[in-house]
Write a protein that holds these residues in place. Structure first.
Motif, PDB file in Angstrom:
ATOM      1  N   ASP A   1      16.607   2.258  69.603  1.00  0.00           N
ATOM      2  CA  ASP A   1      17.633   2.056  69.744  1.00  0.00           C
ATOM      3  C   ASP A   1      18.435   1.885  68.364  1.00  0.00           C
ATOM      4  O   ASP A   1      19.753   1.875  68.648  1.00  0.00           O
ATOM      5  CB  ASP A   1      17.514   0.394  70.325  1.00  0.00           C
ATOM      6  CG  ASP A   1      17.073   0.525  71.814  1.00  0.00           C
ATOM      7  OD1 ASP A   1      16.825  -0.671  72.449  1.00  0.00           O
ATOM      8  OD2 ASP A   1      17.339   1.489  72.381  1.00  0.00           O
ATOM      9  N   SER A   2      17.981   1.705  67.341  1.00  0.00           N
ATOM     10  CA  SER A   2      18.719   1.402  66.023  1.00  0.00           C
ATOM     11  C   SER A   2      19.306   2.683  65.524  1.00  0.00           C
ATOM     12  O   SER A   2      20.245   2.640  64.614  1.00  0.00           O
ATOM     13  CB  SER A   2      17.659   0.831  65.054  1.00  0.00           C
ATOM     14  OG  SER A   2      16.484   1.834  64.855  1.00  0.00           O
ATOM     15  N   VAL A   3      18.904   3.922  66.165  1.00  0.00           N
ATOM     16  CA  VAL A   3      19.482   5.009  65.809  1.00  0.00           C
ATOM     17  C   VAL A   3      20.071   5.952  66.721  1.00  0.00           C
ATOM     18  O   VAL A   3      20.783   6.972  66.568  1.00  0.00           O
ATOM     19  CB  VAL A   3      18.621   6.063  64.955  1.00  0.00           C
ATOM     20  CG1 VAL A   3      17.973   5.339  63.835  1.00  0.00           C
ATOM     21  CG2 VAL A   3      17.424   6.627  65.954  1.00  0.00           C
ATOM     22  N   LYS A   4      19.930   5.513  68.088  1.00  0.00           N
ATOM     23  CA  LYS A   4      20.325   6.016  69.230  1.00  0.00           C
ATOM     24  C   LYS A   4      22.055   6.409  69.045  1.00  0.00           C
ATOM     25  O   LYS A   4      22.900   5.288  68.700  1.00  0.00           O
ATOM     26  CB  LYS A   4      20.233   5.460  70.520  1.00  0.00           C
ATOM     27  CG  LYS A   4      20.392   6.189  71.662  1.00  0.00           C
ATOM     28  CD  LYS A   4      19.721   5.578  72.941  1.00  0.00           C
ATOM     29  CE  LYS A   4      18.392   5.294  73.007  1.00  0.00           C
ATOM     30  NZ  LYS A   4      17.838   4.550  73.917  1.00  0.00           N
ATOM     31  N   GLY A   5      22.787   7.501  69.380  1.00  0.00           N
ATOM     32  CA  GLY A   5      23.999   7.795  69.254  1.00  0.00           C
ATOM     33  C   GLY A   5      24.411   8.143  67.576  1.00  0.00           C
ATOM     34  O   GLY A   5      25.616   8.623  67.595  1.00  0.00           O
ATOM     35  N   ARG A   6      23.485   8.193  66.533  1.00  0.00           N
ATOM     36  CA  ARG A   6      23.890   8.421  65.452  1.00  0.00           C
ATOM     37  C   ARG A   6      22.902   9.445  64.648  1.00  0.00           C
ATOM     38  O   ARG A   6      23.326  10.368  63.887  1.00  0.00           O
ATOM     39  CB  ARG A   6      23.742   7.007  64.482  1.00  0.00           C
ATOM     40  CG  ARG A   6      24.936   5.857  64.919  1.00  0.00           C
ATOM     41  CD  ARG A   6      24.783   4.797  63.873  1.00  0.00           C
ATOM     42  NE  ARG A   6      23.292   4.414  63.600  1.00  0.00           N
ATOM     43  CZ  ARG A   6      22.771   4.227  62.430  1.00  0.00           C
ATOM     44  NH1 ARG A   6      23.422   4.871  61.291  1.00  0.00           N
ATOM     45  NH2 ARG A   6      21.563   3.784  62.344  1.00  0.00           N
ATOM     46  N   PHE A   7      21.749   9.299  65.293  1.00  0.00           N
ATOM     47  CA  PHE A   7      20.948  10.495  64.724  1.00  0.00           C
ATOM     48  C   PHE A   7      20.379  11.712  65.807  1.00  0.00           C
ATOM     49  O   PHE A   7      20.400  11.171  67.117  1.00  0.00           O
ATOM     50  CB  PHE A   7      19.646   9.767  64.105  1.00  0.00           C
ATOM     51  CG  PHE A   7      19.358   8.985  63.185  1.00  0.00           C
ATOM     52  CD1 PHE A   7      20.799   8.637  62.351  1.00  0.00           C
ATOM     53  CD2 PHE A   7      18.553   8.400  62.306  1.00  0.00           C
ATOM     54  CE1 PHE A   7      21.017   8.072  61.235  1.00  0.00           C
ATOM     55  CE2 PHE A   7      18.562   7.553  61.474  1.00  0.00           C
ATOM     56  CZ  PHE A   7      19.655   7.330  60.673  1.00  0.00           C
ATOM     57  N   THR A   8      20.218  12.833  65.446  1.00  0.00           N
ATOM     58  CA  THR A   8      19.922  13.597  66.250  1.00  0.00           C
ATOM     59  C   THR A   8      18.615  14.497  65.884  1.00  0.00           C
ATOM     60  O   THR A   8      18.580  15.039  64.761  1.00  0.00           O
ATOM     61  CB  THR A   8      21.311  14.735  66.735  1.00  0.00           C
ATOM     62  OG1 THR A   8      22.184  13.962  67.175  1.00  0.00           O
ATOM     63  CG2 THR A   8      20.597  15.504  67.895  1.00  0.00           C
ATOM     64  N   ILE A   9      17.629  14.647  66.698  1.00  0.00           N
ATOM     65  CA  ILE A   9      16.338  15.400  66.399  1.00  0.00           C
ATOM     66  C   ILE A   9      16.355  16.818  66.786  1.00  0.00           C
ATOM     67  O   ILE A   9      16.865  16.877  67.961  1.00  0.00           O
ATOM     68  CB  ILE A   9      15.004  14.787  66.557  1.00  0.00           C
ATOM     69  CG1 ILE A   9      13.818  15.389  66.195  1.00  0.00           C
ATOM     70  CG2 ILE A   9      14.943  14.500  68.030  1.00  0.00           C
ATOM     71  CD1 ILE A   9      12.500  14.630  66.222  1.00  0.00           C
ATOM     72  N   SER A  10      16.026  17.718  66.232  1.00  0.00           N
ATOM     73  CA  SER A  10      15.962  19.074  66.877  1.00  0.00           C
ATOM     74  C   SER A  10      14.775  20.018  66.418  1.00  0.00           C
ATOM     75  O   SER A  10      14.242  19.388  65.170  1.00  0.00           O
ATOM     76  CB  SER A  10      17.279  19.787  66.694  1.00  0.00           C
ATOM     77  OG  SER A  10      17.718  20.042  65.173  1.00  0.00           O
ATOM     78  N   ARG A  11      14.398  21.015  67.070  1.00  0.00           N
ATOM     79  CA  ARG A  11      13.320  21.667  66.557  1.00  0.00           C
ATOM     80  C   ARG A  11      13.740  23.362  66.616  1.00  0.00           C
ATOM     81  O   ARG A  11      14.579  23.630  67.623  1.00  0.00           O
ATOM     82  CB  ARG A  11      11.938  21.329  67.252  1.00  0.00           C
ATOM     83  CG  ARG A  11      12.031  21.820  69.000  1.00  0.00           C
ATOM     84  CD  ARG A  11      10.705  21.282  69.302  1.00  0.00           C
ATOM     85  NE  ARG A  11       9.682  21.992  68.634  1.00  0.00           N
ATOM     86  CZ  ARG A  11       8.385  21.214  69.101  1.00  0.00           C
ATOM     87  NH1 ARG A  11       8.312  20.188  69.741  1.00  0.00           N
ATOM     88  NH2 ARG A  11       7.301  22.105  68.647  1.00  0.00           N
TER      89      ARG A  11
END
Length: 123
Positions: free
Chosen positions: A59-69
């Motif tokens: 929740d602390s990073v949702k909407g700000r951080f994006t993970i991808s591979r």
């Protein structure tokens, strides 16, 4: 082996992109996660991506951080936007062979770890 990079010093509100390169031929068969450990705090799982591309966030990073591979490059990324001083931490990447096609929130199931990269956000 996992090798994280991309950390540094940034001002609040700015962005940063972390990378984690993996060696080996089974990259596409593992789930990947990003953790962080702030000074005086426990390490926490903040983002993960499964073998099918499903993602999960704290929740602390949702909407700000994006993970991808990128399975062709054997690399997992973490895009950090709208950074806050509270995001200051050492960021670690890790790989999981346990149920790699599912979102799994427990740290103990991650088998392989990178060495960490420091992100410092100034106010």
């Amino acid at each position: 082996q996992l090798q994280a990079s991309g950390g540094g010093l940034v001002q609040a509100g700015n962005s940063l992109k972390l990378s984690c390169a993996a060696s080996g031929r089974t990259f596409s068969a593992v789930a990947l996660g990003w953790f962080r450990q702030a000074p005086g705090k426990q390490r926490e799982l903040i983002a993960q991506v499964t073998t099918s591309g499903q993602t999960g966030y704290a929740d602390s990073v949702k909407g700000r951080f994006t993970i991808s591979r990128d399975n062709t490059e054997n690399t997992v990324y973490l895009q950090l936007n709208s950074l806050e001083p509270e995001d200051t931490a050492i960021y670690y990447c890790a790989a999981r062979t346990y149920y790699p096609y599912r979102i799994v929130r427990a740290e103990r199931f991650y088998d392989y770890w990178g060495q960490g990269t420091l992100v410092t956000v100034s106010s």
